[in-house]
Write a protein that holds these residues in place. Structure first.
Motif, PDB file in Angstrom:
ATOM      1  N   LEU A 129       0.825  -1.210   0.000  1.00 33.53           N
ATOM      2  CA  LEU A 129       0.000   0.000   0.000  1.00 33.53           C
ATOM      3  C   LEU A 129       0.863   1.266   0.000  1.00 33.53           C
ATOM      4  O   LEU A 129       0.503   2.272  -0.613  1.00 33.53           O
ATOM      5  CB  LEU A 129      -0.935  -0.009   1.211  1.00 33.53           C
ATOM      6  CG  LEU A 129      -2.041  -1.068   1.146  1.00 33.53           C
ATOM      7  CD1 LEU A 129      -2.683  -1.244   2.521  1.00 33.53           C
ATOM      8  CD2 LEU A 129      -3.100  -0.679   0.114  1.00 33.53           C
ATOM      9  N   ASP A 133       0.620   4.138  -2.707  1.00 31.81           N
ATOM     10  CA  ASP A 133       0.378   5.519  -2.270  1.00 31.81           C
ATOM     11  C   ASP A 133       1.405   6.462  -2.888  1.00 31.81           C
ATOM     12  O   ASP A 133       1.064   7.561  -3.336  1.00 31.81           O
ATOM     13  CB  ASP A 133       0.439   5.600  -0.743  1.00 31.81           C
ATOM     14  CG  ASP A 133       0.015   6.958  -0.222  1.00 31.81           C
ATOM     15  OD1 ASP A 133      -1.188   7.263  -0.284  1.00 31.81           O
ATOM     16  OD2 ASP A 133       0.898   7.718   0.232  1.00 31.81           O
ATOM     17  N   VAL A 173      -5.982   0.612   6.007  1.00 31.56           N
ATOM     18  CA  VAL A 173      -5.891   1.901   5.317  1.00 31.56           C
ATOM     19  C   VAL A 173      -6.558   3.008   6.126  1.00 31.56           C
ATOM     20  O   VAL A 173      -7.708   2.864   6.556  1.00 31.56           O
ATOM     21  CB  VAL A 173      -6.568   1.818   3.933  1.00 31.56           C
ATOM     22  CG1 VAL A 173      -6.540   3.189   3.249  1.00 31.56           C
ATOM     23  CG2 VAL A 173      -5.871   0.780   3.058  1.00 31.56           C
ATOM     24  N   CYS A 182      -6.001   6.889  -0.869  1.00 35.60           N
ATOM     25  CA  CYS A 182      -7.404   7.138  -0.534  1.00 35.60           C
ATOM     26  C   CYS A 182      -8.054   8.095  -1.531  1.00 35.60           C
ATOM     27  O   CYS A 182      -9.230   7.939  -1.877  1.00 35.60           O
ATOM     28  CB  CYS A 182      -7.524   7.688   0.887  1.00 35.60           C
ATOM     29  SG  CYS A 182      -7.223   6.439   2.162  1.00 35.60           S
TER      30      CYS A 182
END
Length: 220
Positions: A129, A133, A173, A182
């Motif tokens: 992640l 990101d 998350v 996000c």
């Protein structure tokens, strides 16, 4: 008249990759829901190697593996392009699709493990992640401003990950730790190319909550 059938599961992110590609192209198709505990003769015949969904059957010919099917749909049918036209952008899209194919399964496994195994898996998931990101900083989608091939490949982290988190109570998350990811996920869920094709999140949560409860009961 083309004959298009899709063997899949309503709750499978892999099946939905193919459905989105078909819908983006405006292809009419028959969806055939499979039961993995009692696989149909058609599935076993159509995918004798892996015996799993999704399988696209186009005019009697079978194509297997979700992202292979998405590329096939992009090339076989008229309509908006799913892969970018520019060769460099196509390469970038394929790179991230391959990364997601290789790394995202580790994210999903986190929710089915317990204790030390879960903590180790969580570390691996957070690393994936973190990479995503960083890649998505100042980007609307993986390649340019258009929802496309790599974003379809990322559908598990786009919607299913949130359903897994709510169903299991395990949170990976937050907007504080992964703000770029996000922002992409918000765009992913709400963009016009995708929003109408997503399965209801509450139904996914209910399905996977039952799955997690069954796994927990079986481990006792």
């Amino acid at each position: 008249m083309t004959d298009v059938k899709l063997l899949g599961l309503w709750y499978s992110p892999f099946s939905h990759r193919v459905e989105w590609a078909l819908k983006i192209k405006g292809v009419k198709y028959e969806f055939i829901e499979e039961d993995l505990q009692n696989k149909s003769p058609l599935l076993l015949e159509s995918n004798p190697v892996h015996k799993k969904v999704p399988v696209l059957i186009h005019n009697g010919k079978s194509i297997c593996e979700s992202m292979v099917i998405v590329e096939y749909i992009d090339e076989a049918f008229e309509g908006p392009s799913i892969l970018p036209k520019d060769p460099y952008d196509r390469a970038v899209a394929r790179f991230w699709a391959k990364f997601l194919e290789d790394k995202v399964p580790a994210v999903g496994k986190t929710f089915f493990r317990k204790g030390e195994e879960q903590e180790k898996s969580k570390e691996e998931a957070l690393e994936v992640l973190k990479i995503l990101d960083n890649e998505l900083k100042d980007k609307k989608f993986f390649v340019g401003d258009k929802f496309g091939f790599a974003d379809i490949a990322a559908n598990f982290v786009g919607l299913w990950l949130g359903a897994f988190e709510e169903a299991s109570g395990v949170v990976l998350v937050t907007r504080e730790t992964f703000p770029n990811f996000c922002a992409w996920r918000d765009e992913y869920i709400n963009c016009s190319e995708n929003k109408e094709y997503l399965p209801p999140k509450d139904e996914l949560i209910a399905h996977f909550k039952a799955r997690f409860q069954a796994v927990a009961a079986g481990s006792k």
